[in-house]
Enzyme design. Structure first.
Site, PDB file in Angstrom:
ATOM      1  CD  GLN A  80      -8.208  -4.317  -3.386  1.00  0.00           C
ATOM      2  OE1 GLN A  80      -7.841  -4.298  -2.216  1.00  0.00           O
ATOM      3  NE2 GLN A  80      -9.270  -4.996  -3.779  1.00  0.00           N
ATOM      4  CB  CYS A 112      -0.889  -0.018   1.247  1.00  0.00           C
ATOM      5  SG  CYS A 112      -1.738   1.532   1.568  1.00  0.00           S
ATOM      6  CD  GLU A 113      -0.079   5.239  -4.023  1.00  0.00           C
ATOM      7  OE1 GLU A 113      -0.732   6.283  -4.143  1.00  0.00           O
ATOM      8  OE2 GLU A 113       0.491   4.686  -4.986  1.00  0.00           O
ATOM      9  CG  HIS A 114      -2.496   5.714   1.097  1.00  0.00           C
ATOM     10  ND1 HIS A 114      -3.834   5.449   0.968  1.00  0.00           N
ATOM     11  CD2 HIS A 114      -2.180   6.529   0.063  1.00  0.00           C
ATOM     12  CE1 HIS A 114      -4.318   6.090  -0.077  1.00  0.00           C
ATOM     13  NE2 HIS A 114      -3.328   6.741  -0.652  1.00  0.00           N
ATOM     14  CG  HIS A 115      -0.672   3.376   6.006  1.00  0.00           C
ATOM     15  ND1 HIS A 115      -1.896   3.227   5.379  1.00  0.00           N
ATOM     16  CD2 HIS A 115      -0.812   4.406   6.871  1.00  0.00           C
ATOM     17  CE1 HIS A 115      -2.742   4.110   5.864  1.00  0.00           C
ATOM     18  NE2 HIS A 115      -2.112   4.845   6.758  1.00  0.00           N
ATOM     19  CG  HIS A 156      -5.752  -3.361   2.056  1.00  0.00           C
ATOM     20  ND1 HIS A 156      -5.144  -2.435   1.232  1.00  0.00           N
ATOM     21  CD2 HIS A 156      -6.635  -4.028   1.267  1.00  0.00           C
ATOM     22  CE1 HIS A 156      -5.646  -2.533   0.007  1.00  0.00           C
ATOM     23  NE2 HIS A 156      -6.558  -3.492   0.010  1.00  0.00           N
ATOM     24  CB  CYS A 164      -2.776  -0.056   6.158  1.00  0.00           C
ATOM     25  SG  CYS A 164      -3.838  -0.210   4.711  1.00  0.00           S
TER      26      CYS A 164
END
Length: 188
Positions: free
Chosen positions: A118, A75-78, A146, A148
């Site tokens: 995703q 996941c690019e956010h976390h 996920h 996260c």
């Protein structure tokens, strides 16, 4: 990919959380993280469409599906993993051009090995198949969990995120989309 920068950044992150990067258990961690990132993000430097460059004129004009292709992505956010399965389907054009089925799994692997969302991953897989093979229709569905959402924040382990992307006849013909969805969920 700059492995030395990844090693330096990992060492700095360990120091920032109050760890000693020189202690026995952590001394090789910056190198291990750099090697891991080189593997996990190898899709950044690959073109998934290249996997579909060899096709065969078989005259096949019915739906082709590869179901339950396992994947792991970040996941690019976390920068935490998400993982699950991808279902990919297409209906060849009138010429009946098909590809080796392992090529669809390779497309999934390349697209997954990037910092991802995703939703974007689903769209990219459907677009690569649709744009490269020029089939009558193409579709991708991803079912994923996920980390996260499991180990931080809302902390809801077992939650599955399902995304879909449909192109061509999968979008324009309800019966085609319904057939695809019933085939990927059949037996569950």
């Amino acid at each position: 990919m700059n492995l030395e920068n990844i090693k330096t950044a990992t060492r700095m992150a360990l120091e920032a959380i109050g760890e000693d990067p020189d202690r026995e258990g952590l001394v090789d961690t910056p190198r291990r993280v750099a090697d891991m990132y080189a593997e996990l993000f190898s899709g950044l430097h690959q073109d998934p469409a290249a996997e579909l460059s060899v096709s065969f004129d078989e005259g096949h004009q019915e739906m082709i599906i590869v179901r339950d292709i396992p994947f792991y992505s970040m996941c690019e956010h976390h920068l935490l993993p998400f993982f699950g399965v991808v279902h990919v389907g297409y209906i060849p054009s009138e010429e009946g051009k098909v590809v080796g089925i392992s090529k669809l799994a390779r497309v999934v692997e390349i697209v997954a090995r990037r910092p991802q969302l995703q939703e974007r991953m689903t769209r990219q897989i459907a677009d690569v198949v649709f744009d490269t093979l020029e089939p009558d229709g193409a579709a991708a569905v991803i079912e994923a969990e996920h980390l996260c959402m499991m180990m931080r924040g809302v902390k809801k382990p077992g939650s599955k995120i399902i995304t879909s992307a449909v192109r061509g006849s999968f979008r324009s013909r309800t019966v085609t989309r319904t057939e695809f969805l019933s085939l990927i969920t059949g037996g569950r």
